[in-house]
Design a protein around this motif. Structure first.
Motif, PDB file in Angstrom:
ATOM      1  N   SER A 127       6.661 -19.879 -18.224  1.00 28.12           N
ATOM      2  CA  SER A 127       5.367 -19.513 -18.805  1.00 28.12           C
ATOM      3  C   SER A 127       4.245 -20.288 -18.127  1.00 28.12           C
ATOM      4  O   SER A 127       4.480 -21.339 -17.523  1.00 28.12           O
ATOM      5  CB  SER A 127       5.365 -19.785 -20.314  1.00 28.12           C
ATOM      6  N   GLY A 128       3.030 -19.772 -18.260  1.00 26.28           N
ATOM      7  CA  GLY A 128       1.857 -20.426 -17.684  1.00 26.28           C
ATOM      8  C   GLY A 128       1.992 -20.639 -16.186  1.00 26.28           C
ATOM      9  O   GLY A 128       2.403 -19.746 -15.455  1.00 26.28           O
ATOM     10  N   SER A 129       1.675 -21.856 -15.753  1.00 30.20           N
ATOM     11  CA  SER A 129       1.750 -22.146 -14.325  1.00 30.20           C
ATOM     12  C   SER A 129       3.174 -22.472 -13.892  1.00 30.20           C
ATOM     13  O   SER A 129       3.423 -22.754 -12.729  1.00 30.20           O
ATOM     14  CB  SER A 129       0.823 -23.307 -13.976  1.00 30.20           C
ATOM     15  N   ASP A 130       4.129 -22.411 -14.820  1.00 30.52           N
ATOM     16  CA  ASP A 130       5.533 -22.701 -14.534  1.00 30.52           C
ATOM     17  C   ASP A 130       6.350 -21.415 -14.374  1.00 30.52           C
ATOM     18  O   ASP A 130       7.553 -21.415 -14.553  1.00 30.52           O
ATOM     19  CB  ASP A 130       6.098 -23.566 -15.672  1.00 30.52           C
ATOM     20  N   LEU A 131       5.676 -20.310 -14.059  1.00 28.52           N
ATOM     21  CA  LEU A 131       6.379 -19.042 -13.866  1.00 28.52           C
ATOM     22  C   LEU A 131       7.213 -19.068 -12.597  1.00 28.52           C
ATOM     23  O   LEU A 131       6.798 -19.626 -11.584  1.00 28.52           O
ATOM     24  CB  LEU A 131       5.383 -17.884 -13.759  1.00 28.52           C
ATOM     25  N   GLU A 132       8.367 -18.445 -12.666  1.00 23.98           N
ATOM     26  CA  GLU A 132       9.235 -18.317 -11.497  1.00 23.98           C
ATOM     27  C   GLU A 132       9.566 -16.844 -11.315  1.00 23.98           C
ATOM     28  O   GLU A 132      10.130 -16.210 -12.211  1.00 23.98           O
ATOM     29  CB  GLU A 132      10.508 -19.131 -11.705  1.00 23.98           C
ATOM     30  N   LEU A 133       9.208 -16.302 -10.170  1.00 22.65           N
ATOM     31  CA  LEU A 133       9.482 -14.897  -9.878  1.00 22.65           C
ATOM     32  C   LEU A 133      10.948 -14.736  -9.500  1.00 22.65           C
ATOM     33  O   LEU A 133      11.431 -15.400  -8.586  1.00 22.65           O
ATOM     34  CB  LEU A 133       8.597 -14.410  -8.730  1.00 22.65           C
ATOM     35  N   ILE A 134      11.646 -13.876 -10.204  1.00 25.86           N
ATOM     36  CA  ILE A 134      13.057 -13.612  -9.932  1.00 25.86           C
ATOM     37  C   ILE A 134      13.209 -12.252  -9.258  1.00 25.86           C
ATOM     38  O   ILE A 134      13.939 -12.104  -8.292  1.00 25.86           O
ATOM     39  CB  ILE A 134      13.890 -13.647 -11.233  1.00 25.86           C
TER      40      ILE A 134
END
Length: 176
Positions: A127-134
């Motif tokens: 979430s937020g700036s901790d998103l990781e695109l899979i």
């Protein structure tokens, strides 16, 4: 006199098949971490739970990536998944809608289900700036229109990918 028996297997085809099988076995011995990860994914029930929650087949390659990311972002994810899996087995819901209707948003298993569904549909974890695109083009949100629309390939605007002064990834198009 040559025999033209189309059902007979040729020596070349037999050797090719044996070579492919040998290569597959060798890959598992060369990459034991990959084999261990596949075993952990199977043992966790992640794919079965995911398939129930999204009401469609889920591939093991993307499944492994989602599972790894979810466990990186939440140290308790394995336990949460186990709890959800147990609940689903005990209650034997016929459809995900039945499960979602049986609980409210404050239920921890409902929250775990929401996290899983969100990951598969949006293609991101965190979430937020901790998103990781899979997954981008393989995110399930594009499935309903896959046969008539091309998956968009543009970002969120100027400097969408930039890092802000605070060292956070910009997620709303703000300037770096």
């Amino acid at each position: 006199m040559a025999h033209n028996n189309s059902s007979a297997i040729s020596r070349r085809r037999l050797l090719q098949g044996m070579g492919i099988l040998s290569l597959g076995a060798m890959c598992n011995s060369l990459f034991p971490a990959r084999a261990l990860a596949a075993d952990q994914l199977a043992d966790s029930g992640f794919l079965q739970v995911s398939q129930f929650l999204v009401s469609r087949p889920c591939g093991p390659l993307l499944g492994q990536r989602y599972y790894d990311a979810l466990t990186r972002h939440d140290a308790q994810f394995s336990q949460k998944l186990s709890s959800l899996k147990t609940l689903l087995q005990q209650r034997n819901f016929s459809h995900v809608d039945d499960f979602l209707a049986a609980f409210t948003a404050d239920n921890s298993d409902w929250q775990t289900a929401k996290t899983l569904i969100s990951a598969w549909y949006t293609g991101v974890v965190g979430s937020g700036s901790d998103l990781e695109l899979i997954a981008y083009a393989d995110a399930m949100m594009y499935l309903p229109t896959k046969d008539i629309l091309v998956v968009p390939t543009y970002g969120g605007g100027p400097f969408y990918w930039a890092v802000t002064q605070k060292g956070q990834v910009a997620t709303t198009g703000e300037h770096a």
